[in-house]
Design a protein around this motif. Structure first.
Motif, PDB file in Angstrom:
ATOM      1  N   MET A   1      40.537 -34.678 -31.937  1.00  0.00           N
ATOM      2  CA  MET A   1      39.307 -33.930 -31.958  1.00  0.00           C
ATOM      3  C   MET A   1      38.502 -32.611 -32.132  1.00  0.00           C
ATOM      4  SD  MET A   1      38.001 -36.382 -28.248  1.00  0.00           S
ATOM      5  CE  MET A   1      37.247 -34.943 -27.612  1.00  0.00           C
ATOM      6  N   SER A   2      37.792 -32.684 -32.842  1.00  0.00           N
ATOM      7  CA  SER A   2      37.043 -31.145 -33.049  1.00  0.00           C
ATOM      8  C   SER A   2      36.326 -30.327 -31.871  1.00  0.00           C
ATOM      9  CB  SER A   2      36.253 -31.691 -34.115  1.00  0.00           C
ATOM     10  OG  SER A   2      35.087 -32.508 -33.728  1.00  0.00           O
ATOM     11  N   GLY A   3      35.976 -31.112 -31.058  1.00  0.00           N
ATOM     12  CA  GLY A   3      35.081 -30.776 -29.893  1.00  0.00           C
ATOM     13  C   GLY A   3      33.352 -30.026 -30.152  1.00  0.00           C
ATOM     14  N   GLY A   4      32.458 -30.214 -29.317  1.00  0.00           N
ATOM     15  CA  GLY A   4      31.726 -29.246 -29.772  1.00  0.00           C
ATOM     16  C   GLY A   4      30.627 -30.799 -30.426  1.00  0.00           C
ATOM     17  N   PRO A   5      29.201 -30.455 -30.032  1.00  0.00           N
ATOM     18  CA  PRO A   5      28.254 -31.052 -30.896  1.00  0.00           C
ATOM     19  C   PRO A   5      28.655 -30.817 -32.661  1.00  0.00           C
ATOM     20  CG  PRO A   5      27.421 -28.636 -30.107  1.00  0.00           C
ATOM     21  CD  PRO A   5      28.474 -28.940 -30.025  1.00  0.00           C
ATOM     22  N   LEU A   6      27.814 -31.511 -33.495  1.00  0.00           N
ATOM     23  CA  LEU A   6      27.775 -31.723 -35.304  1.00  0.00           C
ATOM     24  C   LEU A   6      26.804 -30.462 -35.252  1.00  0.00           C
ATOM     25  CD1 LEU A   6      28.407 -33.157 -37.412  1.00  0.00           C
ATOM     26  CD2 LEU A   6      26.454 -34.131 -36.907  1.00  0.00           C
ATOM     27  N   VAL A   7      27.885 -30.087 -35.918  1.00  0.00           N
ATOM     28  CA  VAL A   7      26.380 -28.581 -36.143  1.00  0.00           C
ATOM     29  C   VAL A   7      26.095 -28.597 -37.820  1.00  0.00           C
ATOM     30  CG1 VAL A   7      26.201 -26.502 -36.398  1.00  0.00           C
ATOM     31  CG2 VAL A   7      28.195 -26.848 -34.631  1.00  0.00           C
ATOM     32  N   VAL A   8      24.811 -28.332 -37.301  1.00  0.00           N
ATOM     33  CA  VAL A   8      24.193 -28.654 -39.184  1.00  0.00           C
ATOM     34  C   VAL A   8      23.836 -26.983 -39.030  1.00  0.00           C
ATOM     35  CG1 VAL A   8      22.305 -28.999 -40.140  1.00  0.00           C
ATOM     36  CG2 VAL A   8      23.654 -30.993 -38.890  1.00  0.00           C
ATOM     37  N   VAL A   9      23.300 -26.306 -40.365  1.00  0.00           N
ATOM     38  CA  VAL A   9      23.167 -25.682 -41.121  1.00  0.00           C
ATOM     39  C   VAL A   9      21.831 -25.227 -41.773  1.00  0.00           C
ATOM     40  CG1 VAL A   9      25.567 -24.141 -40.050  1.00  0.00           C
ATOM     41  CG2 VAL A   9      25.244 -25.307 -42.359  1.00  0.00           C
ATOM     42  N   GLY A  10      20.772 -24.669 -41.362  1.00  0.00           N
ATOM     43  CA  GLY A  10      19.957 -24.410 -42.128  1.00  0.00           C
ATOM     44  C   GLY A  10      19.531 -23.145 -43.266  1.00  0.00           C
ATOM     45  N   ALA A  11      18.537 -22.589 -43.597  1.00  0.00           N
ATOM     46  CA  ALA A  11      18.269 -21.490 -44.201  1.00  0.00           C
ATOM     47  C   ALA A  11      17.381 -21.178 -44.762  1.00  0.00           C
ATOM     48  CB  ALA A  11      18.651 -21.232 -45.427  1.00  0.00           C
ATOM     49  N   ALA A  12      16.666 -20.354 -43.603  1.00  0.00           N
ATOM     50  CA  ALA A  12      14.814 -19.778 -44.272  1.00  0.00           C
ATOM     51  C   ALA A  12      15.370 -18.712 -45.292  1.00  0.00           C
ATOM     52  CB  ALA A  12      14.698 -19.659 -42.951  1.00  0.00           C
ATOM     53  N   GLY A  39      22.910 -28.386 -44.829  1.00  0.00           N
ATOM     54  CA  GLY A  39      22.629 -29.666 -44.623  1.00  0.00           C
ATOM     55  C   GLY A  39      24.770 -29.152 -43.314  1.00  0.00           C
ATOM     56  N   LYS A  40      25.239 -30.443 -43.178  1.00  0.00           N
ATOM     57  CA  LYS A  40      26.615 -30.365 -42.099  1.00  0.00           C
ATOM     58  C   LYS A  40      27.454 -28.996 -42.348  1.00  0.00           C
ATOM     59  CE  LYS A  40      25.779 -35.611 -41.272  1.00  0.00           C
ATOM     60  NZ  LYS A  40      25.034 -35.966 -42.367  1.00  0.00           N
ATOM     61  N   VAL A  41      28.123 -28.519 -41.388  1.00  0.00           N
ATOM     62  CA  VAL A  41      28.993 -28.278 -41.361  1.00  0.00           C
ATOM     63  C   VAL A  41      30.191 -28.851 -41.837  1.00  0.00           C
ATOM     64  CG1 VAL A  41      30.753 -26.202 -40.254  1.00  0.00           C
ATOM     65  CG2 VAL A  41      28.324 -26.453 -40.610  1.00  0.00           C
ATOM     66  N   ASP A  42      31.144 -28.386 -42.543  1.00  0.00           N
ATOM     67  CA  ASP A  42      32.413 -29.725 -42.996  1.00  0.00           C
ATOM     68  C   ASP A  42      33.636 -28.604 -41.639  1.00  0.00           C
ATOM     69  OD1 ASP A  42      31.742 -31.604 -45.149  1.00  0.00           O
ATOM     70  OD2 ASP A  42      32.299 -29.499 -46.963  1.00  0.00           O
ATOM     71  N   PRO A  43      34.753 -30.287 -41.185  1.00  0.00           N
ATOM     72  CA  PRO A  43      35.508 -29.838 -40.705  1.00  0.00           C
ATOM     73  C   PRO A  43      36.350 -28.138 -40.858  1.00  0.00           C
ATOM     74  CG  PRO A  43      35.375 -31.976 -40.805  1.00  0.00           C
ATOM     75  CD  PRO A  43      34.697 -31.972 -41.575  1.00  0.00           C
ATOM     76  N   GLY A  44      36.579 -27.377 -40.385  1.00  0.00           N
ATOM     77  CA  GLY A  44      37.295 -26.382 -40.615  1.00  0.00           C
ATOM     78  C   GLY A  44      36.504 -24.943 -40.958  1.00  0.00           C
TER      79      GLY A  44
END
Ligand code: DCM
Length: 132
Positions: A1-12, A39-44
């Protein structure tokens, strides 16, 4: 279990009042729409590290992250987008396979592209923080 929503990060990515927009090549539902690169944050992986990595991979540049923009921006159906302002510290952004075009939007032209639904409110928030 990773916990929490899938996190995508973006740069302005900002450069003297200009904002970098990137036109997606896919998937079909999003192709042609413009986004803040990221894009998506990798596990860990840390979120900020992920964003630096994504800018390196997608745009070929080294970036310095500056300021968080808001909190969790919804990315339907089940992910969240977390955004930072940033600046390029080495290299010149170039479109890789994920993007058909990059465009530095001049001050006053930040809404001159068809932002993805998820990104448009973020661009407004960037403008409120840092915009021309
Ligand atoms: N996404 C978005 N806006 C961004 C970055 C990403 O709407 N600025 C969305 C598009 C995808 C998902 O997040 O549905 C994952 O992004 P990627 O395919 O770039 O990893």
């Amino acid at each position: 279990m990773s916990g929490g929503p899938l996190v995508v990060v973006g740069a302005a990515l900002l450069d003297g009042g200009r904002l970098l927009a990137a036109r997606r090549t896919g998937p079909p539902a999003l192709a042609g729409g413009w986004e803040l690169p990221g894009g998506k944050v990798d596990p860990g992986e840390g979120e900020r590290a992920a964003l630096v990595r994504e800018c390196r991979e997608e745009l070929g540049v080294e970036v310095e992250l500056l300021q968080r923009v808001g909190g969790d921006w919804p990315l339907p159906p089940s992910a969240v987008l977390r955004v930072w302002t940033a600046r390029v510290v080495a290299g010149v952004p170039a479109a890789g396979p994920d993007h058909s075009e990059l465009r530095w939007l001049d001050p006053g032209d930040w809404y001159g592209v068809a932002w993805l639904d998820a990104d448009l409110p973020v661009v407004r928030a960037v403008q409120a923080l840092a915009g021309p």
